[in-house]
Design a protein around this motif. Structure first.
Motif, mmCIF file in Angstrom:
data_model
loop_
_atom_site.group_PDB
_atom_site.id
_atom_site.type_symbol
_atom_site.label_atom_id
_atom_site.label_comp_id
_atom_site.label_asym_id
_atom_site.label_seq_id
_atom_site.Cartn_x
_atom_site.Cartn_y
_atom_site.Cartn_z
ATOM 1 N N VAL A 1 0.839 -1.199 0.000
ATOM 2 C CA VAL A 1 0.000 0.000 0.000
ATOM 3 C C VAL A 1 0.874 1.250 0.000
ATOM 4 O O VAL A 1 0.656 2.181 -0.784
ATOM 5 C CB VAL A 1 -0.949 0.000 1.219
ATOM 6 C CG1 VAL A 1 -1.743 1.309 1.269
ATOM 7 C CG2 VAL A 1 -1.896 -1.184 1.157
ATOM 8 N N THR A 2 1.872 1.281 0.884
ATOM 9 C CA THR A 2 2.784 2.426 0.912
ATOM 10 C C THR A 2 3.495 2.577 -0.426
ATOM 11 O O THR A 2 3.630 3.690 -0.948
ATOM 12 C CB THR A 2 3.819 2.252 2.038
ATOM 13 O OG1 THR A 2 3.140 2.271 3.298
ATOM 14 C CG2 THR A 2 4.846 3.380 2.016
ATOM 15 N N ALA A 3 3.955 1.457 -1.006
ATOM 16 C CA ALA A 3 4.645 1.513 -2.294
ATOM 17 C C ALA A 3 3.740 2.080 -3.382
ATOM 18 O O ALA A 3 4.178 2.895 -4.202
ATOM 19 C CB ALA A 3 5.137 0.116 -2.681
ATOM 20 N N SER A 4 2.471 1.676 -3.394
ATOM 21 C CA SER A 4 1.568 2.149 -4.442
ATOM 22 C C SER A 4 1.236 3.630 -4.266
ATOM 23 O O SER A 4 1.079 4.353 -5.248
ATOM 24 C CB SER A 4 0.277 1.326 -4.447
ATOM 25 O OG SER A 4 -0.485 1.549 -3.283
ATOM 26 N N VAL A 5 1.128 4.087 -3.019
ATOM 27 C CA VAL A 5 0.859 5.512 -2.787
ATOM 28 C C VAL A 5 2.053 6.352 -3.219
ATOM 29 O O VAL A 5 1.890 7.400 -3.857
ATOM 30 C CB VAL A 5 0.523 5.761 -1.303
ATOM 31 C CG1 VAL A 5 0.451 7.263 -1.022
ATOM 32 C CG2 VAL A 5 -0.794 5.093 -0.935
ATOM 33 N N ILE A 6 3.271 5.908 -2.878
ATOM 34 C CA ILE A 6 4.457 6.631 -3.326
ATOM 35 C C ILE A 6 4.517 6.645 -4.851
ATOM 36 O O ILE A 6 4.812 7.670 -5.477
ATOM 37 C CB ILE A 6 5.732 5.998 -2.738
ATOM 38 C CG1 ILE A 6 5.739 6.142 -1.209
ATOM 39 C CG2 ILE A 6 6.981 6.655 -3.322
ATOM 40 C CD1 ILE A 6 6.886 5.417 -0.535
ATOM 41 N N SER A 7 4.198 5.504 -5.457
ATOM 42 C CA SER A 7 4.218 5.410 -6.914
ATOM 43 C C SER A 7 3.202 6.355 -7.555
ATOM 44 O O SER A 7 3.409 6.814 -8.683
ATOM 45 C CB SER A 7 3.924 3.965 -7.342
ATOM 46 O OG SER A 7 3.884 3.832 -8.740
ATOM 47 N N ALA A 8 2.128 6.675 -6.831
ATOM 48 C CA ALA A 8 1.074 7.514 -7.391
ATOM 49 C C ALA A 8 1.519 8.943 -7.662
ATOM 50 O O ALA A 8 0.833 9.677 -8.383
ATOM 51 C CB ALA A 8 -0.139 7.517 -6.459
ATOM 52 N N ILE A 9 2.655 9.364 -7.097
ATOM 53 C CA ILE A 9 3.124 10.731 -7.378
ATOM 54 C C ILE A 9 3.874 10.809 -8.708
ATOM 55 O O ILE A 9 4.311 11.897 -9.101
ATOM 56 C CB ILE A 9 4.040 11.276 -6.255
ATOM 57 C CG1 ILE A 9 5.363 10.504 -6.193
ATOM 58 C CG2 ILE A 9 3.330 11.268 -4.930
ATOM 59 C CD1 ILE A 9 6.411 11.173 -5.330
ATOM 60 N N ASN A 10 3.993 9.684 -9.405
ATOM 61 C CA ASN A 10 4.757 9.689 -10.647
ATOM 62 C C ASN A 10 4.291 10.737 -11.659
ATOM 63 O O ASN A 10 5.121 11.391 -12.302
ATOM 64 C CB ASN A 10 4.750 8.301 -11.283
ATOM 65 C CG ASN A 10 6.115 7.849 -11.733
ATOM 66 O OD1 ASN A 10 6.420 6.669 -11.752
ATOM 67 N ND2 ASN A 10 6.966 8.790 -12.103
ATOM 68 N N PRO A 11 2.964 10.946 -11.846
ATOM 69 C CA PRO A 11 2.565 12.009 -12.782
ATOM 70 C C PRO A 11 3.114 13.379 -12.408
ATOM 71 O O PRO A 11 3.474 14.163 -13.279
ATOM 72 C CB PRO A 11 1.034 11.974 -12.705
ATOM 73 C CG PRO A 11 0.709 10.579 -12.308
ATOM 74 C CD PRO A 11 1.804 10.161 -11.370
ATOM 75 N N ALA A 12 3.191 13.672 -11.098
ATOM 76 C CA ALA A 12 3.736 14.957 -10.669
ATOM 77 C C ALA A 12 5.228 15.047 -10.982
ATOM 78 O O ALA A 12 5.719 16.092 -11.441
ATOM 79 C CB ALA A 12 3.496 15.148 -9.171
ATOM 80 N N VAL A 13 5.946 13.962 -10.757
ATOM 81 C CA VAL A 13 7.382 13.950 -11.042
ATOM 82 C C VAL A 13 7.618 14.059 -12.548
ATOM 83 O O VAL A 13 8.535 14.754 -13.004
ATOM 84 C CB VAL A 13 8.035 12.678 -10.474
ATOM 85 C CG1 VAL A 13 9.521 12.623 -10.826
ATOM 86 C CG2 VAL A 13 7.855 12.614 -8.959
ATOM 87 N N ILE A 14 6.781 13.389 -13.333
ATOM 88 C CA ILE A 14 6.902 13.471 -14.791
ATOM 89 C C ILE A 14 6.659 14.903 -15.260
ATOM 90 O O ILE A 14 7.341 15.403 -16.160
ATOM 91 C CB ILE A 14 5.916 12.499 -15.472
ATOM 92 C CG1 ILE A 14 6.347 11.053 -15.213
ATOM 93 C CG2 ILE A 14 5.845 12.766 -16.977
ATOM 94 C CD1 ILE A 14 5.315 10.019 -15.634
ATOM 95 N N ALA A 15 5.703 15.587 -14.633
ATOM 96 C CA ALA A 15 5.436 16.976 -15.001
ATOM 97 C C ALA A 15 6.654 17.853 -14.731
ATOM 98 O O ALA A 15 7.001 18.732 -15.537
ATOM 99 C CB ALA A 15 4.224 17.496 -14.220
ATOM 100 N N ILE A 16 7.333 17.618 -13.607
ATOM 101 C CA ILE A 16 8.545 18.374 -13.301
ATOM 102 C C ILE A 16 9.632 18.084 -14.328
ATOM 103 O O ILE A 16 10.313 18.991 -14.828
ATOM 104 C CB ILE A 16 9.035 18.039 -11.880
ATOM 105 C CG1 ILE A 16 8.020 18.496 -10.836
ATOM 106 C CG2 ILE A 16 10.396 18.687 -11.607
ATOM 107 C CD1 ILE A 16 8.329 18.031 -9.428
ATOM 108 N N ALA A 17 9.795 16.800 -14.663
ATOM 109 C CA ALA A 17 10.811 16.417 -15.648
ATOM 110 C C ALA A 17 10.513 17.016 -17.014
ATOM 111 O O ALA A 17 11.429 17.392 -17.757
ATOM 112 C CB ALA A 17 10.904 14.896 -15.739
#
Length: 318
Positions: free
Chosen positions: A107-123
């Protein structure tokens, strides 16, 4: 007269047919977090990653041929890009994920993974020259606050906690972001690209595994878990996701990404995992932030970029 009630039923089945593919894709990808956490003690992350793509490759090849009917020679002209993406998305991300699941909860891993769109936007701002508007910035900040809530509350014992698996998930996000940015100019159809990259992942991991040796002695349950990972998260999820993109469009399909941590939590509960208040609160905060980040108008294309939106086939697909 007796046939009149049939019309509402047909209408109800329409949305069900349209929306079931992206829902199933997220359900299968969520199951990867939970099932991998159960079998990671029986296979090393290297062995699990290698066997996953060995098993999935024949299925992906058949799906690509039946659905996309690709020109394989033309697709292989992009082999340098495919090779780099295989190293990042298929090998790097999966190794980070499976190593993380040895010390952090799915569950923790999936929640952390859920920020990927935000990180992609920064990249995308740094690499592609896109611009993040006020809405996007707010979404990114909210997303990271949610992750901090989940990570710092640990497993719910009332104290601040941080596991090595949480840090490994940040590594997984970093390599997946690089994978997405590279894939934006890829011409190969998505299932075909996945099949090619799965084959290249086998070539990359095979020599390493030959050197370190195959030491796993899995139980029947371990083999069953591996079979699930091969068929559902690695093959069928890609099929359903790309069906969804073709019928609903990238933007509407991307909304379903928010189901990943929700489904992961539900599946984890079925397997006896305890869900903490911190995970629930932090997960909801992350979903709110991701919704802001991926809304139309959150980002704008740079001067040479054709579109600001993140291609939905690259946002998850794992």
């Amino acid at each position: 007269m007796p046939a009149a009630p049939a019309q509402p039923a047909a209408t109800a089945r329409g949305p069900l047919r349209r929306y079931s593919p992206p829902v199933l894709a997220q359900l299968f990808w969520a199951s990867n977090f939970v099932v991998a956490a159960l079998v990671v003690d029986e296979f090393s992350p290297l062995e699990l990653t290698f066997l996953r793509w060995v098993g999935a490759l024949p299925i992906l090849l058949v799906l690509a041929q039946l659905i996309e009917r690709p020109q394989w020679r033309a697709a292989m002209r992009e082999w340098p890009r495919h090779l780099l993406q295989a190293a990042l998305g298929m090998v790097g991300y999966t190794l980070f994920l499976y190593a993380a699941l040895a010390t952090t909860s799915p569950v923790t891993a999936s929640v952390i993974s859920a920020i990927n769109p935000a990180v992609i936007a920064i990249a995308a701002v740094i690499v592609l020259g896109e611009r993040i508007m006020a809405l996007g910035i707010a979404g990114i900040v909210v997303s990271f606050v949610g992750v901090l809530v989940v990570v710092l509350t640990g497993q719910g014992g009332g104290e601040l906690a941080f596991s090595s698996g949480d840090l490994l998930m940040l590594g997984a996000i970093a390599v997946w972001t690089a994978y997405v940015i590279l894939g934006r100019r890829q011409a190969t159809p998505p299932i075909t690209a996945t099949a090619i990259q799965a084959g290249m992942s086998i070539l990359l991991l095979g020599p390493v595994l030959a050197i370190v040796g195959f030491t796993a002695t899995p139980s029947a349950e371990g083999w069953l878990g591996l079979a699930w990972i091969i068929v559902f998260p690695s093959a069928l999820a890609y099929l359903f996701w790309n069906i969804a993109v073709s019928t609903l469009g990238p933007s509407r399909t991307g909304v379903f990404l928010n189901l990943l941590p929700v489904f992961t939590a539900l599946i984890a509960l079925l397997f006896g995992e305890v869900i903490t208040i911190g995970q629930v609160v932090g997960g909801l905060i992350v979903l709110a932030g991701v919704s802001l980040t991926t809304r139309p108008g959150a980002t704008r294309a740079g001067p040479e970029q054709p579109a600001p939106s993140i291609p939905s086939r690259d946002l998850d697909a794992r």
